[in-house]
Write a protein that holds these residues in place. Structure first.
Motif, PDB file in Angstrom:
ATOM      1  N   ARG A 133       0.408  -1.570   0.092  1.00 44.62           N
ATOM      2  CA  ARG A 133       0.179   0.400   0.428  1.00 44.62           C
ATOM      3  C   ARG A 133       1.241   1.384   0.267  1.00 44.62           C
ATOM      4  NH1 ARG A 133      -5.119  -0.262   3.927  1.00 44.62           N
ATOM      5  NH2 ARG A 133      -4.829   1.559   3.793  1.00 44.62           N
ATOM      6  N   ARG A 187      -2.701   6.363   2.211  1.00 42.89           N
ATOM      7  CA  ARG A 187      -3.664   6.309   3.640  1.00 42.89           C
ATOM      8  C   ARG A 187      -5.310   7.080   3.333  1.00 42.89           C
ATOM      9  NH1 ARG A 187      -2.736   7.118   9.360  1.00 42.89           N
ATOM     10  NH2 ARG A 187      -4.482   6.324   9.377  1.00 42.89           N
ATOM     11  N   LYS A 240      -6.121  10.235   3.751  1.00 43.51           N
ATOM     12  CA  LYS A 240      -4.482  11.108   3.953  1.00 43.51           C
ATOM     13  C   LYS A 240      -4.475  12.159   2.945  1.00 43.51           C
ATOM     14  CE  LYS A 240       0.044  11.265   4.436  1.00 43.51           C
ATOM     15  NZ  LYS A 240       1.678  10.330   4.460  1.00 43.51           N
ATOM     16  N   ILE A 289      -7.609   3.529  -2.106  1.00 39.72           N
ATOM     17  CA  ILE A 289      -5.796   3.109  -2.229  1.00 39.72           C
ATOM     18  C   ILE A 289      -4.858   2.844  -3.254  1.00 39.72           C
ATOM     19  CG2 ILE A 289      -6.604   2.667   0.533  1.00 39.72           C
ATOM     20  CD1 ILE A 289      -6.338  -0.200  -0.423  1.00 39.72           C
TER      21      ILE A 289
END
Length: 380
Positions: free
Chosen positions: A265, A268, A271, A283
C-alpha cells in the motif's frame, strides 16, 4: 519398420472425445443502451477539456495503443502456457504408447515364433494323428483360439501404431503453434518498447508544462471534477439495471473482500495529498507491470476505457449503488457490459495516466460517495 511391414502382411493373410459467474444473459438492447450512455457521457466530459491540450490527447493515444498491445501479450502468454501444458501431456502419452508398443511387439514376436515352429501343416497333422474324435475336436478348437488371439493381437498393435502416429502429429502441430506464438510475442514486445519510448517523451513534455503547485492543483481539480461527472453519468446509466437475484449483496461482504492485487500500500485513505486540500479517496497498491488485477466482487463492467488522470480505468457496478474502481491499468481484459465474478482477472497492473511507477489505484463508492476500502477488504 520391419514389424510394421510384417503386421501389414499378416493382417492381409488373416483378413482382418469463464466461468463467468452464474448470471442471466445480458439483454442485447439493454447492453447497447448502457454502452451508448457511457459513450455519450465520456464524449461530453472530454468536450469540456481544453481543446489545446494536445499532450493529454497524445498520452491517451499512446497508452491506449499500449493497452491493446499489453492485452495481446497477456493473451499470448496464456496461450503459450496452455500449449506448453498440452505438449507435456502429449509427450507423456507418447512415452506410455511407446512402452505399450514394445510390450505388444514382444507378444507378437513370441506368437510369430510359435506359429513358425508349429508349421503350416499343424492342422493336417492333428487330423491324421488323432484317433480320439474328442481329442481331435479339442485340438482343432485350441488352434482356432490361438489363431483368433493372434488376429486380435495384430489388430491391437495396428491400432496402437495409428494412435502413436496421430499423437506424434498432434505434438508437431502444437510445437509449431507454440513457436508461432513465441514469435508473435517477440514482435509485440518489440512494438511495446517503441510505444514506451513515445510515452516517456510525452510524459516528459507534460511534466515540463506543469511547473508550479498552482498548476498541479488546477489539473487535479479538473481531473477530479471530470471523474465525479463520469460517476454521476454511470449511476444514471445503471439505475434501471439490476444484478441477478441469486448473488450475494455487496453490503453483506464488508470486511470480507479479497484484495484486487498483491503489493505494498502506497497511501492511506483520507490522507491529504499534495498539493492543496485534496484527500485520497481510495488506496494505491504498488506492484509490477503486467501482474493480474482481480474483481473484488461479482458485478457488471460499466466503464472500461482511458480516462484523464486515471489512465486505463475500469468500473464495476455491484448493485444497490455500490461500485469499485480500478485505475492506472496497463491493459483492460473486460469490456463495458461484461459480467464478472469475484476473483476474476479483469486487467493488468500498469502506470497509465501519467504515473512514473506501476500501481493500482482502487476505490469503493456507494451512491457516488467514496468509502474507505480498508473497511471492506480482508485484513492481512
Amino acid at each position: 519398420m520391419l514389424h510394421r511391414l510384417l503386421i501389414t502382411c499378416l493382417l492381409g493373410c488373416l483378413c482382418q472425445s469463464s466461468v463467468l459467474m452464474a448470471a442471466r444473459p445480458p439483454d442485447a438492447a439493454e447492453l447497447e443502451k448502457l454502452k451508448q450512455d457511457i459513450r455519450s457521457a465520456r464524449q461530453r466530459i472530454h468536450q469540456s477539456e481544453n481543446e489545446k491540450d494536445q499532450l493529454s490527447r497524445a498520452l491517451r493515444r499512446t497508452e491506449t495503443e499500449l493497452a491493446s498491445t499489453g492485452k495481446q501479450i497477456h493473451r499470448l502468454n496464456n496461450d503459450i502456457r496452455a500449449l506448453q501444458l498440452e505438449l507435456a501431456s502429449l509427450e507423456q502419452q507418447q512415452q506410455s504408447l511407446q512402452q505399450q508398443k514394445q510390450q505388444q511387439e514382444q507378444v507378437l514376436d513370441e506368437q510369430i515364433a510359435t506359429s513358425y515352429r508349429m508349421g503350416r501343416e499343424k492342422a493336417i497333422k492333428m487330423l491324421l494323428n488323432q484317433e480320439n474324435p474328442q481329442k481331435l475336436s479339442r485340438a482343432m478348437a485350441y488352434a482356432g483360439y490361438f489363431s483368433r488371439a493372434r488376429m486380435d493381437a495384430l489388430l491391437q498393435y495396428q491400432q496402437l501404431i495409428n494412435r502413436i502416429d496421430d499423437n506424434q502429429k498432434n505434438i508437431e502441430d502444437k510445437a509449431d503453434k507454440l513457436l508461432d506464438n513465441k514469435q508473435a510475442m517477440l514482435a509485440q514486445q518489440q512494438q511495446l518498447q517503441a510505444m514506451l519510448a513515445d510515452r516517456a517523451r510525452t510524459l516528459s513534455s507534460i511534466n515540463n508544462s506543469i511547473k508550479t503547485d498552482q498548476q498541479k492543483l488546477e489539473r487535479l481539480q479538473q481531473e477530479q471534477a471530470q471523474l465525479e461527472a463520469l460517476l454521476r453519468s454511470v449511476n444514471e446509466a445503471v439505475a434501471n439495471i439490476r444484478l441477478p437475484g441469486d448473488t450475494q449483496p455487496f453490503a453483506d461482504v464488508r470486511g470480507k473482500l479479497r484484495w484486487p492485487a498483491d503489493g505494498k500500500r502506497d497511501n492511506r485513505y483520507g490522507k491529504k495529498r499534495p498539493p492543496g486540500d485534496f484527500s485520497w479517496e481510495g488506496i494505491a497498491i504498488r506492484g509490477t507491470i503486467g501482474q493480474e488485477i482481480k474483481a473484488v466482487h461479482h458485478g457488471r463492467v460499466v466503464f472500461a476505457d482511458w480516462f484523464r488522470g486515471k489512465g486505463l480505468l475500469l468500473i464495476i457496478d455491484h448493485g444497490d449503488g455500490y461500485m469499485s474502481l480500478y485505475a492506472h491499468n496497463q491493459s483492460l481484459l473486460r469490456e463495458t457490459g461484461d459480467w464478472v465474478s469475484a476473483g476474476e482477472t479483469i486487467a493488468t497492473l500498469g502506470n497509465s495516466g501519467g504515473l512514473e511507477q506501476p500501481e493500482l489505484y482502487f476505490e469503493i463508492r456507494h451512491q457516488g460517495k467514496p468509502l474507505n476500502p480498508g473497511h471492506w477488504l480482508r485484513r492481512g
